[in-house]
Design a protein around this motif. Structure first.
Motif, PDB file in Angstrom:
ATOM      1  N   PHE A  48       0.865  -1.384   0.072  1.00  0.00           N
ATOM      2  CA  PHE A  48      -0.022  -0.077   0.171  1.00  0.00           C
ATOM      3  C   PHE A  48       0.878   1.275  -0.043  1.00  0.00           C
ATOM      4  O   PHE A  48       0.538   2.270   0.501  1.00  0.00           O
ATOM      5  CB  PHE A  48      -0.939   0.040   1.317  1.00  0.00           C
ATOM      6  CG  PHE A  48      -1.799  -1.314   1.436  1.00  0.00           C
ATOM      7  CD1 PHE A  48      -2.364  -1.936   0.376  1.00  0.00           C
ATOM      8  CD2 PHE A  48      -2.012  -1.839   2.699  1.00  0.00           C
ATOM      9  CE1 PHE A  48      -3.158  -2.880   0.400  1.00  0.00           C
ATOM     10  CE2 PHE A  48      -2.843  -3.057   2.527  1.00  0.00           C
ATOM     11  CZ  PHE A  48      -3.200  -3.387   1.431  1.00  0.00           C
ATOM     12  N   THR A  49       1.932   1.201  -0.611  1.00  0.00           N
ATOM     13  CA  THR A  49       2.825   2.535  -0.667  1.00  0.00           C
ATOM     14  C   THR A  49       2.431   3.335  -1.876  1.00  0.00           C
ATOM     15  O   THR A  49       1.702   2.764  -2.688  1.00  0.00           O
ATOM     16  CB  THR A  49       4.064   2.170  -1.082  1.00  0.00           C
ATOM     17  OG1 THR A  49       4.260   1.206  -1.836  1.00  0.00           O
ATOM     18  CG2 THR A  49       5.120   1.759   0.324  1.00  0.00           C
ATOM     19  N   VAL A  50       2.603   4.625  -1.723  1.00  0.00           N
ATOM     20  CA  VAL A  50       2.074   5.578  -2.839  1.00  0.00           C
ATOM     21  C   VAL A  50       3.246   5.460  -4.003  1.00  0.00           C
ATOM     22  O   VAL A  50       4.469   5.575  -3.537  1.00  0.00           O
ATOM     23  CB  VAL A  50       2.132   6.921  -2.203  1.00  0.00           C
ATOM     24  CG1 VAL A  50       1.636   7.908  -3.344  1.00  0.00           C
ATOM     25  CG2 VAL A  50       1.098   6.959  -1.083  1.00  0.00           C
ATOM     26  N   GLU A  73      -4.655   9.707   1.066  1.00  0.00           N
ATOM     27  CA  GLU A  73      -5.759   9.169   1.735  1.00  0.00           C
ATOM     28  C   GLU A  73      -5.520   7.634   2.043  1.00  0.00           C
ATOM     29  O   GLU A  73      -5.792   6.809   3.066  1.00  0.00           O
ATOM     30  CB  GLU A  73      -7.009   9.288   0.928  1.00  0.00           C
ATOM     31  CG  GLU A  73      -8.225   8.774   1.548  1.00  0.00           C
ATOM     32  CD  GLU A  73      -9.547   8.915   0.460  1.00  0.00           C
ATOM     33  OE1 GLU A  73      -9.683   8.390  -0.313  1.00  0.00           O
ATOM     34  OE2 GLU A  73     -10.223   9.970   0.888  1.00  0.00           O
ATOM     35  N   ARG A  74      -4.948   6.972   0.746  1.00  0.00           N
ATOM     36  CA  ARG A  74      -4.607   5.313   0.907  1.00  0.00           C
ATOM     37  C   ARG A  74      -3.810   5.063   2.171  1.00  0.00           C
ATOM     38  O   ARG A  74      -3.606   4.062   2.504  1.00  0.00           O
ATOM     39  CB  ARG A  74      -4.178   5.079  -0.255  1.00  0.00           C
ATOM     40  CG  ARG A  74      -4.698   3.702  -1.035  1.00  0.00           C
ATOM     41  CD  ARG A  74      -4.295   3.651  -2.241  1.00  0.00           C
ATOM     42  NE  ARG A  74      -3.132   2.751  -2.433  1.00  0.00           N
ATOM     43  CZ  ARG A  74      -2.357   2.577  -3.546  1.00  0.00           C
ATOM     44  NH1 ARG A  74      -2.635   3.286  -4.568  1.00  0.00           N
ATOM     45  NH2 ARG A  74      -1.478   1.879  -3.514  1.00  0.00           N
ATOM     46  N   ASP A 128     -12.850   0.349   8.777  1.00  0.00           N
ATOM     47  CA  ASP A 128     -12.167   1.321   8.698  1.00  0.00           C
ATOM     48  C   ASP A 128     -10.887   1.166   8.038  1.00  0.00           C
ATOM     49  O   ASP A 128     -10.466   2.000   7.292  1.00  0.00           O
ATOM     50  CB  ASP A 128     -12.099   2.123  10.236  1.00  0.00           C
ATOM     51  CG  ASP A 128     -13.534   2.313  10.756  1.00  0.00           C
ATOM     52  OD1 ASP A 128     -14.432   1.754  10.236  1.00  0.00           O
ATOM     53  OD2 ASP A 128     -13.685   3.160  11.566  1.00  0.00           O
ATOM     54  N   ILE A 184     -10.958   0.376   4.345  1.00  0.00           N
ATOM     55  CA  ILE A 184     -11.896   1.414   3.419  1.00  0.00           C
ATOM     56  C   ILE A 184     -10.636   2.126   2.480  1.00  0.00           C
ATOM     57  O   ILE A 184     -10.946   1.858   1.236  1.00  0.00           O
ATOM     58  CB  ILE A 184     -12.620   2.374   4.078  1.00  0.00           C
ATOM     59  CG1 ILE A 184     -13.828   1.561   4.971  1.00  0.00           C
ATOM     60  CG2 ILE A 184     -13.126   3.364   3.357  1.00  0.00           C
ATOM     61  CD1 ILE A 184     -14.696   0.832   3.763  1.00  0.00           C
ATOM     62  N   TYR A 233      -9.182  -0.449  -0.180  1.00  0.00           N
ATOM     63  CA  TYR A 233     -10.468  -1.275  -0.792  1.00  0.00           C
ATOM     64  C   TYR A 233     -11.120  -0.152  -1.708  1.00  0.00           C
ATOM     65  O   TYR A 233     -11.285  -0.783  -2.842  1.00  0.00           O
ATOM     66  CB  TYR A 233     -11.424  -1.777   0.081  1.00  0.00           C
ATOM     67  CG  TYR A 233     -12.617  -2.512  -0.210  1.00  0.00           C
ATOM     68  CD1 TYR A 233     -12.416  -3.665  -1.067  1.00  0.00           C
ATOM     69  CD2 TYR A 233     -13.788  -2.212  -0.228  1.00  0.00           C
ATOM     70  CE1 TYR A 233     -13.269  -4.533  -1.499  1.00  0.00           C
ATOM     71  CE2 TYR A 233     -14.805  -2.714  -0.598  1.00  0.00           C
ATOM     72  CZ  TYR A 233     -14.449  -3.968  -1.285  1.00  0.00           C
ATOM     73  OH  TYR A 233     -15.592  -4.738  -1.902  1.00  0.00           O
ATOM     74  N   SER A 234     -11.208   0.933  -1.260  1.00  0.00           N
ATOM     75  CA  SER A 234     -11.827   1.963  -2.341  1.00  0.00           C
ATOM     76  C   SER A 234     -11.055   1.950  -3.364  1.00  0.00           C
ATOM     77  O   SER A 234     -11.669   2.702  -4.516  1.00  0.00           O
ATOM     78  CB  SER A 234     -12.562   3.201  -1.662  1.00  0.00           C
ATOM     79  OG  SER A 234     -11.533   4.014  -1.769  1.00  0.00           O
ATOM     80  N   GLU A 235      -9.656   2.010  -3.513  1.00  0.00           N
ATOM     81  CA  GLU A 235      -8.952   2.008  -4.640  1.00  0.00           C
ATOM     82  C   GLU A 235      -8.926   0.958  -5.380  1.00  0.00           C
ATOM     83  O   GLU A 235      -9.036   0.864  -6.620  1.00  0.00           O
ATOM     84  CB  GLU A 235      -7.338   2.033  -3.995  1.00  0.00           C
ATOM     85  CG  GLU A 235      -6.306   2.072  -5.076  1.00  0.00           C
ATOM     86  CD  GLU A 235      -6.404   3.428  -5.801  1.00  0.00           C
ATOM     87  OE1 GLU A 235      -6.873   4.364  -5.235  1.00  0.00           O
ATOM     88  OE2 GLU A 235      -5.831   3.566  -6.920  1.00  0.00           O
TER      89      GLU A 235
END
Lengths: 636, 636
Positions: free
Chosen positions: B198-200, B210-211, B236, B239, B242-244
């Protein structure tokens, strides 16, 4: 007639090995159909069909194949053209129709009429077909599709273990219901208590209103306490009244003690006990089926024969090994089992097998075949021999584990160091070089181990297989990276060339290295035990998993039908400052936009009975069952 | 010398009944001290002292006797004058000093030096005394009081069952630690995975930031996943990613499956198994102590005596019933136990008791005394007799339950009806009249039942006792209400007269009526079983409860020392619109002002071993132990 008996014995033995019932037609034609139906190919087709019809839910309108489920960012659903999913579904239903007719034919009319599952199968198929026709007639524009709700039935009916689990759940319902009732009484009493305790008197309104957030009226109080049972709203529900008077905490403590600690655990204990007993009983049935099958095979195979006992000729009854071998040759068993049984039979050289010995051979096989590793290659040169000793030693494994750990630590260090640097500014030089070196070591380790154990010996260990595959993947990735981005140099910044950026390549390499670290599991005793326990659990809980899939599936379809489109993406202005405007704890503030009802979770299937420390069925029981079997007598 | 033996037998039997060790001094003086020490009065004083020293924490600075713990509304702490709590504490410490010296003297020097608990007792007392002196010298101005942390030790050392539980916890630590280690490895691997996944990348910053809410760096990711193990932040944490991309959900599903479902349950199962085994073993020890005590009593009591067997005089060894009765007369046992044993002994009329018979009498007593209810009164008149039959029948109980339920329903109806009416505008006329009628019925029921069963018969049922007490309380309340506010009339609005308003009186009556509804518990079979199970659990888990109290106590004291005053009440301006300014999920927004570190939870104590299906100790074991006991020989 002798050939028919041999064929029957083959079918009985196959039934026994698969824990199937032996109550089915046994004439030559039916047996051919039966063996064909239970052949691997047919069963795979059936399983694939079940998988297809369940997986259809992902593709059907509303299609789940978008990247994100978030209503704010989601692209438009792809609409499959009318007739595509319906065509696939029609094929599946055809297969099921063939399945039910073959099954119905094989068990015979009398069994068929008594078999609730088969009758239900026909009803479900009929309803599905009608619904499917309606769908096609309306050009896929209908809102409600009943057949989607019925689909999990096909999964259920195809697995004996899942049917057993379902029966077990049905049997434990009364006990669960009674503790459930207790919970309800507990909740109701505390709801009334709470509403009476936490009402607003005739004092200051502003301060007191706050106290009533969770206990406004009976329904609110009930909901609050129901959620408190799961401890999800644990301190929050207490805060308003606790900040009024600290003695009110006693109410919540008593409620939680009785409800969550005693009653909920009581429920767990009851479910556990019921299931254990019932599952044990149903596994017993499986074992009984196996015994029955082997005994039936014995009954159709035995022949009287003269033998010499103590110099005098006498008559003895039993199975001739060559008949047995012929049966085994024809039967479809796993090759290792077959091998083991045949070797056992050959070692008897021609002695008649009694019923007991016959049974014993099969139970021996069940104890599990110990897998042998191929022998190590023999090298001539003493240098090669000592190298083989060195690299085949388990200390070499430990060294490999240490190096893997070092690699993991280096990745962590760079994760911490680069924490505040924007990804596009990160210099990957050092980590790139390090990873290169480590991957070279991994390759070397792989080759040296393969040299020491021999290629087949290396592959015969599952941990080596895992290790080797991950190492090869790492090697390919690394070579690709080097080919596209060149050798690492100072200022090897992430940039985009080809499919993946250097940044993503490096991440993938790192993830694979972390994944490769799992090879330590078999080296640590405790971890290995736990890992094996968990794997065993997964095996044994597959039937439960299937039931869970069914329940999830039905609720997901229900959710789609009920709530599809209820959650609407926020307008542009509220998106801009949603944190400010939305009240805390609301859907908007928590940004649960991805939690809607347009997709659902489904997972693998597959049920097989396992064997535990079970009682052996009694001889008389077996014979009693066999006496009533019409086809065993034919051979006598 | 015979008197001494009788006295020794008395002490042995008392030891046996209380599951105490028999290794202590047995001369006449010591025995008097011993019996005095273990007399009810002395033990009660000791228990009360322990309660006092633990309860001191509520009164000491910072005093917990405010109405609310909310820093916004809390009044100033009452400061007890210097010397008040210290005086009480000094007295308590004096009692403990007496306790340890008596105990030390009684067990003798050799036992004393081997007994770790006694040595630790002395050390803790010494440290406490030094700390107490320092406190007094500094006029109670010192910040740190070590002795407050040591206080729970007094609770621990006084209970054999708690000491056993503690030993059990210590023994299961290694197993727990190994699963704990597995959990840590699981967490760490998933943390690294998560941070890498989950890195940017080098894309749009705003959307990607946000991620990273929960996976900013290794430490954040570790904390997030640690909390996810308890499922507290369940949707939470998922989210943002997951929304990505919905595939990211797999990461969280796998993590939860392995962590929460498998490893956490494995931990529970291991703890359960360890404790069951160990507790069983320690209860065995308790039983052994009882057997040892009774056997020792037998050994000091038996006498050889000539008896006639088959007309010939022969010698037999045993205890004379009159000696036994003398011992029982002197021993401090519960009256029902004593009664049962004495009746048994008297029924033997003079026959010598063998060792087996002697033991058996005590184990019989343990089976539980069945409580008999006094006989019903006999009435002469047939009318009274039939009335007695009517009101003594259990259908009359059921009628009472129905009426109670009706009362409960009426209260609920009024709760729902008056939901939206401000409390000061509620007309209590109908509910007041209804309650009056119901309470009259309850009184009538009480009187009729007492008439049917006789006063003592009525009181011999615990459910009647509960019922009667609550009914009497209701009656008193109702009479008070009627006396102060007069009979109900239309527009009987709540108003304030005297101590409580009519509103509060009505609430209290209603709460008592709901409370009285609990009398249905013994009437419903399942509920009665569950209630008895829970009561039994509470009995058996008292030792665990004690350990929990100790842990809570220590952590509460630590919390006070570390975090006292950290939470400061918000200023006036932020109080006005705190919901708007504070970010969601923060302490301020959730208004957790009452969750600070100025008070703590403590609860009851008291440990007694229970008896389960335990093995009987072997005869040889008992005799082997007794052979080494110095005082049993003296009597021989």
């Amino acid at each position: 007639s002798r050939d028919l008996c041999i064929d029957q014995a083959v079918v009985f033995i196959e039934d026994a090995m698969q824990y199937r019932s032996i109550s089915h037609r046994m004439d030559a034609g039916s047996m051919r159909l039966y063996r064909c139906y239970y052949s691997n190919a047919c069963q795979r087709i059936l399983n694939f069909t079940i998988f297809c019809i369940l997986a259809l839910a992902f593709i059907e309108t509303p299609c789940s194949l978008t990247k994100t489920a978030d209503v704010r960012y989601r692209s438009l659903h792809w609409e499959p053209p009318c007739g595509l999913t319906e065509g696939v579904e029609g094929l599946c239903l055809l297969v099921f129709m063939a399945d039910v007719s073959v099954k119905g034919f094989l068990v015979g009319r009398a069994q068929f009429q008594r078999n609730v599952w088969l009758l239900a199968y026909i009803v479900v198929l009929a309803v599905s077909l009608v619904d499917w026709t309606v769908s096609l007639c309306l050009l896929c524009q209908e809102r409600l599709r009943i057949r989607r709700l019925l689909r999990p039935f096909f999964l259920l009916q195809n697995s004996s273990m899942m049917k057993k689990t379902l029966k077990c759940i049905r049997w434990s319902l009364p006990e669960m219901a009674s503790v459930g009732l207790l919970l309800v009484v507990h909740l109701c009493l505390f709801t009334i208590f709470g509403t009476l305790l936490f009402t607003v008197g005739e004092e200051d309104e502003h301060e007191k209103k706050e106290r009533l957030t969770y206990f406004q009226n009976l329904l609110d109080a009930f909901t609050s306490l129901l959620v408190l049972l799961t401890t999800a709203n644990n301190p929050d529900v207490m805060i308003p009244v606790y900040s009024e008077n600290r003695a009110y905490a006693i109410f919540f403590i008593v409620f939680t003690l009785i409800g969550s600690l005693f009653l909920m655990n009581l429920l767990t204990a009851i479910i556990y006990n019921q299931f254990r007993g019932y599952l044990m009983k149903s596994l017993q049935t499986s074992l009984f089926r196996r015994r029955l099958g082997t005994r039936a095979a014995y009954e159709v195979l035995w022949l009287p024969r003269a033998v010499l006992t103590g110099g005098f000729p006498s008559h003895r009854v039993g199975v001739m090994p060559q008949d047995f071998l012929q049966v085994l040759e024809k039967a479809q068993l796993s090759s290792s089992q077959k091998q083991a049984i045949m070797e056992k039979v050959r070692s008897l050289d021609g002695v008649l097998l009694s019923a007991d010995e016959f049974q014993k051979i099969f139970s021996e096989v069940d104890r599990g075949v110990v897998r042998e590793h191929p022998p190590r290659p023999c090298y001539q040169s003493p240098l090669l021999q000592s190298a083989q000793f060195l690299f085949g030693h388990h200390y070499f494994d430990y060294l490999g584990n240490c190096i893997t750990l070092a690699n993991l630590v280096s990745i962590c260090v760079f994760l911490v160091l680069d924490e505040d640097v924007a990804p596009s500014d990160r210099d990957n030089f050092v980590l790139g070089v390090l990873n290169c070196v480590f991957i070279m070591y991994y390759l070397l380790e792989l080759l040296l181990k393969a040299f020491a154990l021999g290629p087949w010996g290396y592959l015969s260990y599952p941990e080596n297989l895992f290790d080797g595959l991950v190492t090869l993947a790492l090697l390919v990735l690394e070579i690709l990276t080097l080919a596209v981005y060149g050798f690492p140099y100072r200022g090897w910044y992430p940039e985009m060339r080809g499919l993946l950026s250097l940044w993503d390549m490096m991440r993938l390499v790192n993830i694979l290295i972390v994944f490769r670290f799992l090879r330590i599991i078999p080296n640590m005793k405790l971890m290995a035990v736990v890992a094996r326990t968990i794997l065993g659990l997964v095996q044994n809980l597959r039937a439960f998993g299937g039931i869970l899939v069914v329940v999830y599936y039905v609720f997901a379809i229900l959710g789609i039908n009920l709530f599809q489109g209820v959650i609407v993406a926020p307008g542009n202005d509220s998106l801009a400052h949603d944190n400010g405007s939305a009240p805390c704890g609301s859907f908007e503030q928590l940004e649960y936009w991805a939690n809607n009802f347009d997709d659902f979770a489904v997972s693998a299937r597959g049920p097989l009975p396992h064997r535990d420390i079970l009682e052996e069925p009694k001889e008389e029981e077996l014979m009693h069952r066999l006496r009533n079997h019409p086809h065993v007598r034919l051979c006598r």
